[in-house]
Design a protein around this motif. Structure first.
Motif, mmCIF file in Angstrom:
data_model
loop_
_atom_site.group_PDB
_atom_site.id
_atom_site.type_symbol
_atom_site.label_atom_id
_atom_site.label_comp_id
_atom_site.label_asym_id
_atom_site.label_seq_id
_atom_site.Cartn_x
_atom_site.Cartn_y
_atom_site.Cartn_z
ATOM 1 N N LYS A 1 0.845 -1.194 0.000
ATOM 2 C CA LYS A 1 0.000 0.000 0.000
ATOM 3 C C LYS A 1 0.881 1.244 0.000
ATOM 4 O O LYS A 1 2.024 1.198 0.459
ATOM 5 C CB LYS A 1 -0.920 -0.018 1.228
ATOM 6 N N ASN B 1 5.633 -6.714 8.958
ATOM 7 C CA ASN B 1 4.579 -7.696 9.208
ATOM 8 C C ASN B 1 4.850 -9.032 8.517
ATOM 9 O O ASN B 1 4.530 -10.088 9.068
ATOM 10 C CB ASN B 1 3.226 -7.135 8.797
ATOM 11 N N LYS C 1 -2.322 -15.974 3.820
ATOM 12 C CA LYS C 1 -2.376 -14.808 4.702
ATOM 13 C C LYS C 1 -1.784 -13.551 4.067
ATOM 14 O O LYS C 1 -1.892 -12.470 4.633
ATOM 15 C CB LYS C 1 -1.587 -15.091 5.983
ATOM 16 N N ARG D 1 -2.490 -11.538 1.482
ATOM 17 C CA ARG D 1 -3.360 -10.400 1.157
ATOM 18 C C ARG D 1 -3.932 -9.709 2.382
ATOM 19 O O ARG D 1 -4.275 -8.533 2.336
ATOM 20 C CB ARG D 1 -4.493 -10.846 0.234
ATOM 21 N N SER D 2 -4.039 -10.431 3.503
ATOM 22 C CA SER D 2 -4.576 -9.812 4.715
ATOM 23 C C SER D 2 -3.476 -9.278 5.629
ATOM 24 O O SER D 2 -3.764 -8.759 6.705
ATOM 25 C CB SER D 2 -5.463 -10.804 5.472
ATOM 26 N N THR D 3 -2.223 -9.375 5.201
ATOM 27 C CA THR D 3 -1.120 -8.827 5.986
ATOM 28 C C THR D 3 -1.151 -7.311 5.881
ATOM 29 O O THR D 3 -1.272 -6.758 4.791
ATOM 30 C CB THR D 3 0.231 -9.376 5.467
ATOM 31 N N ARG D 4 -1.024 -6.636 7.023
ATOM 32 C CA ARG D 4 -1.065 -5.167 7.040
ATOM 33 C C ARG D 4 0.051 -4.589 6.174
ATOM 34 O O ARG D 4 1.201 -4.989 6.286
ATOM 35 C CB ARG D 4 -0.928 -4.641 8.459
ATOM 36 N N ARG E 1 -1.177 -6.574 -2.797
ATOM 37 C CA ARG E 1 -1.425 -7.782 -3.584
ATOM 38 C C ARG E 1 -0.111 -8.420 -4.000
ATOM 39 O O ARG E 1 0.946 -7.795 -3.942
ATOM 40 C CB ARG E 1 -2.244 -7.467 -4.823
#
Length: 157
Positions: free
Chosen positions: A9, A19, A67, A69-72, A76
């Protein structure tokens, strides 16, 4: 195990890296030291070589894969047609080698001896003092039995 590119991001590369490493993932987030002029002063800072991306070394059968995609911080996994595409090991090794070469080369340091190659002081040795903007340097030379401060183009050193 293959390497994959991960898009993070905006402005969250370090967060994504931390993370992922907390989940015992082997990551590579190449950064280089960049010199910039801000408010008339030269500053250095560490910036990502590939803004927005980092690399992860993971087996596709690893449970961590689900996991990602859900890692802070992670946006992607880079892929085509909905499938992640591995980055060849040779590419990662080439990037590592390039970073090592850049670190070894570095820039001019205060007190380093230099020789002026072009201009009116051609052939004169001096001591680098500081950068003066993006294209000039301040050099201390011995001229007429006195220490003189001169400004020369970086390309002339």
């Amino acid at each position: 195990m293959p390497w994959y590119a991960i898009q993070h991001k905006p402005a969250q590369g370090d967060r994504a890296l931390e993370n992922l490493q907390n989940q015992d993932a082997r990551c590579f987030y190449p950064k280089v030291t960049v010199e910039r002029i801000r408010a008339g002063k030269r500053t250095t800072r560490l910036e990502p070589l590939f803004p927005g991306y980092l690399f992860i070394n993971i087996d596709p059968s690893d449970p961590l894969w689900g996991k990602l995609r859900s890692t802070r911080g992670v946006l992607r996994v880079v892929g085509f047609g909905g499938k992640p595409v591995p980055v060849p090991d040779e590419v990662i090794e080439y990037i590592h080698g390039g970073l090592t070469a850049v670190e070894e080369q570095g820039g001019l340091k205060k007190g380093e001896k230099v020789e002026i190659q072009e201009g009116p002081f051609r052939g004169v040795e001096g001591i680098f003092q500081a950068y003066d903007g993006e294209e000039r340097a301040i050099v201390l030379i011995s001229f007429m039995q006195k220490q003189q401060v001169v400004k020369v183009r970086l390309g002339d050193l």
